[in-house]
Design an enzyme around this catalytic site. Structure first.
Site, short mmCIF file in Angstrom:
data_model
loop_
_atom_site.label_atom_id
_atom_site.label_comp_id
_atom_site.label_asym_id
_atom_site.label_seq_id
_atom_site.Cartn_x
_atom_site.Cartn_y
_atom_site.Cartn_z
N TYR A 273 -14.28 -53.53 -42.91
CA TYR A 273 -13.22 -52.97 -42.07
C TYR A 273 -13.58 -53.03 -40.58
O TYR A 273 -12.78 -53.47 -39.75
CB TYR A 273 -12.94 -51.52 -42.46
CG TYR A 273 -11.97 -50.82 -41.54
CD1 TYR A 273 -10.60 -50.97 -41.72
CD2 TYR A 273 -12.42 -50.05 -40.46
CE1 TYR A 273 -9.71 -50.36 -40.85
CE2 TYR A 273 -11.52 -49.44 -39.60
CZ TYR A 273 -10.17 -49.60 -39.80
OH TYR A 273 -9.28 -49.01 -38.94
N ASP A 308 -6.49 -51.45 -48.23
CA ASP A 308 -5.10 -51.25 -47.84
C ASP A 308 -4.80 -51.83 -46.45
O ASP A 308 -3.67 -52.23 -46.16
CB ASP A 308 -4.76 -49.76 -47.85
CG ASP A 308 -5.68 -48.97 -46.94
OD1 ASP A 308 -5.21 -48.50 -45.89
OD2 ASP A 308 -6.85 -48.80 -47.28
N LYS A 380 -8.72 -45.31 -54.95
CA LYS A 380 -7.90 -44.59 -53.97
C LYS A 380 -6.61 -45.37 -53.74
O LYS A 380 -6.62 -46.48 -53.21
CB LYS A 380 -8.67 -44.41 -52.66
CG LYS A 380 -7.87 -43.65 -51.61
CD LYS A 380 -8.65 -43.57 -50.31
CE LYS A 380 -7.81 -42.97 -49.21
NZ LYS A 380 -8.48 -43.04 -47.90
#
Length: 535
Positions: A273, A308, A380
């Site tokens: 990320y 995500d 998640k």
């Protein structure tokens, strides 16, 4: 203590040989990156080690003492040997009576650091450093044990998924009552979003903070305050409330360490990320994330990965296989660092354009694929954001569909979606409505994992197989085409924009100057004890 197990999700007829092939390729791509992480250190790893030894606080300009001390050692002798040997050598030579005073004197240029050469001096400094770091790791161990005792006494929610809700006022003293109110309304996990831009600060702010923008600064004192508040409301409600923050950015190892010291339960911690979405140097990121995950493993913290985010920049259908590849890489890196499967909160999201025909069926396929590939991981599940608009009624319906997919596919951690997401900062009333949505779906459809079975060779089965096959093809392509002699294929793929459409070359990015290749005599008692599992 691992989370409560959930009912097995509906089964997909995936070819086990393809699944094994995917994991072998992920290991093949990941191992050279691990080798790089093991052969380098960073200023943030060295600062985290000093924090374990008890060094905290900041000067009058709010620059942390750990920064002053590491910078002074780096300027005089470098960090490639590790900072603890020259630091404890200086203490043994009575440059200062204690670590804090040494840091203060170093900030004024009043300390001379050296690399001791005599065997007795070297071994003495290293023994002293190990003795100083051990209590920090022991405190992390005690905090893990305290969590286990509280969970045993108060209990976990009987239902799954855990309901994960965000608090983000910027003021820790406003966050606390909002977090307690959310727990009373049914939230199981409170996530305190960090202030915008903190991931790019190469220091950790000190003390309780009240001036964050779109989030609250991650500091040790803020962690302590929120942990105490959630323990208080947990006793009132008769269930343990979990606390989440962010171990990412330029201070990833330090924030992970502070989280362990203050008993946080989950930390956002994705292997790529910071590289893709914050332009942090790839080597810096992989070195820092390995240390941070070793701390998380020791502390019993569940990590939340960030797949995500790919779907906010790339198309959720076309890029679905890159999410699977990232999940496989996060699994490999996490396990290699010592995390158990119950700590791997791998991320995925409900981000397909609702105007696409069969979008709900596609979301079911993607969610089921993740659930079956990682059956023991507390996945998640992230709500829609990219295609939310000013139509709050449509948004509320999309969130209901998102909650339904979570119920049908046995997700573990469900982030509450807000109908005003991406429009305005949600009101407290928006949160209450969102929690009502979740509660309704869970009551009405929480047992659908027992009844929902996609037909063999039907739309959902075939889509899941397609995504898995494309993931394997991508892994093979990276291995084959991006592997000239002496290169690291995964780093080459990141540089080429394979993930999230972001091109991040290995020799660029923020924080690059804070990386050093370890010398042959490198020593760091924290990494040694984490590797050994020493108590």
């Amino acid at each position: 203590m691992s989370p409560t197990t959930v009912a097995p999700p509906p089964r997909l007829d995936l070819d086990p040989r393809v699944v094994r092939r995917a994991r072998r390729l992920a290991e093949r791509l990941g191992q050279p990156v691990v080798d790089i992480a093991r052969s380098h250190t960073t200023v943030s790893v060295e600062r985290a080690t000093l924090r374990l030894a008890g060094l905290s606080g900041a000067d009058h300009e709010r620059v942390p003492w750990v920064n002053h001390l590491v910078d002074a050692v780096r300027d005089q002798v470098g960090i490639e040997h590790g900072v603890t040997t020259p630091v404890w050598d200086a203490l043994r030579r009575e440059e200062a009576p204690d670590l804090l005073t040494l840091a203060q004197k170093a900030s004024a240029g009043a300390v001379t650091f050296r690399l001791p050469e005599r065997r007795g001096e070297v071994s003495g400094a290293r023994r002293a450093a190990r003795a100083a770091v051990r209590p920090g790791l022991q405190r992390i161990d005690r905090q893990r044990a305290a969590r286990d005792r509280l969970v045993d006494r108060l209990g976990d929610p009987e239902r799954r998924p855990w309901i994960y809700l965000i608090v983000a006022t910027g003021d820790i003293y406003e966050d606390i009552p909002q977090a307690q109110a959310a727990a009373r309304e049914g939230a199981d996990v409170i996530a305190v979003i960090r202030s915008t831009g903190q991931s790019l600060l190469d220091y950790v702010p000190e003390g309780a903070t009240r001036e964050g923008f779109a989030g609250t600064y991650a500091t040790q004192e803020n962690f302590r305050l929120m942990r105490a508040a959630l323990d208080e409301v947990g006793k009132e409600l008769g269930r343990y409330i979990r606390l989440t923050n962010y171990a990412s950015g330029l201070c990833m190892p330090e924030i992970a360490t502070l989280a362990g010291l203050e008993r946080l339960d989950m930390m956002l911690n994705d292997s790529m990320y910071g590289i893709l979405f914050r332009d942090i140097n790839p080597i810096r990121t992989f070195v820092d994330q390995r240390f941070s995950r070793q701390i998380h493993a020791r502390a019993g913290i569940i990590i939340n990965t960030g797949e995500d985010n790919y779907l906010t920049t790339a198309d959720a259908i076309e890029a679905a296989h890159t999410v699977t590849v990232s999940q496989l890489m996060n699994e490999f890196f996490g396990r290699e660092a010592g995390l158990e499967d119950w700590q791997l909160g791998l991320g995925h999201a409900f981000e397909i354009n609702p105007e696409v025909e069969d979008s709900f069926r596609l979301e079911l396929a993607h969610a089921l694929l993740a659930r079956q590939l990682f059956p023991d991981a507390p996945l998640k599940w992230m709500p829609p954001t990219k295609h939310m608009t000013g139509d709050i009624f449509r948004g509320y319906l999309l969130d209901g569909f998102f909650n339904l997919v979570g119920a049908m596919t046995g997700q573990s951690i469900l982030l509450v979606g807000m109908m005003t997401e991406a429009v305005v900062t949600p009101f407290l009333s928006d949160r209450d409505l969102a929690l009502q949505n979740v509660r309704y779906v869970q009551r009405a459809a929480g047992g659908l994992t027992e009844d929902f079975h996609p037909p063999r060779d039907g739309f959902i089965q075939n889509r899941a197989r397609q995504v898995l096959s494309e993931a394997v093809d991508l892994l093979e392509e990276i291995t084959r085409e991006k592997a000239p002699e002496g290169s690291t294929p995964l780093l080459e793929a990141i540089g080429d924009g394979t993930f999230g459409l972001m091109k991040r070359p290995v020799d660029r990015g923020k924080g690059r100057e804070g990386v050093a290749r370890r010398a042959d005599d490198y020593d760091n008692p924290a990494t040694t004890m984490l590797e050994e599992g020493a108590r």
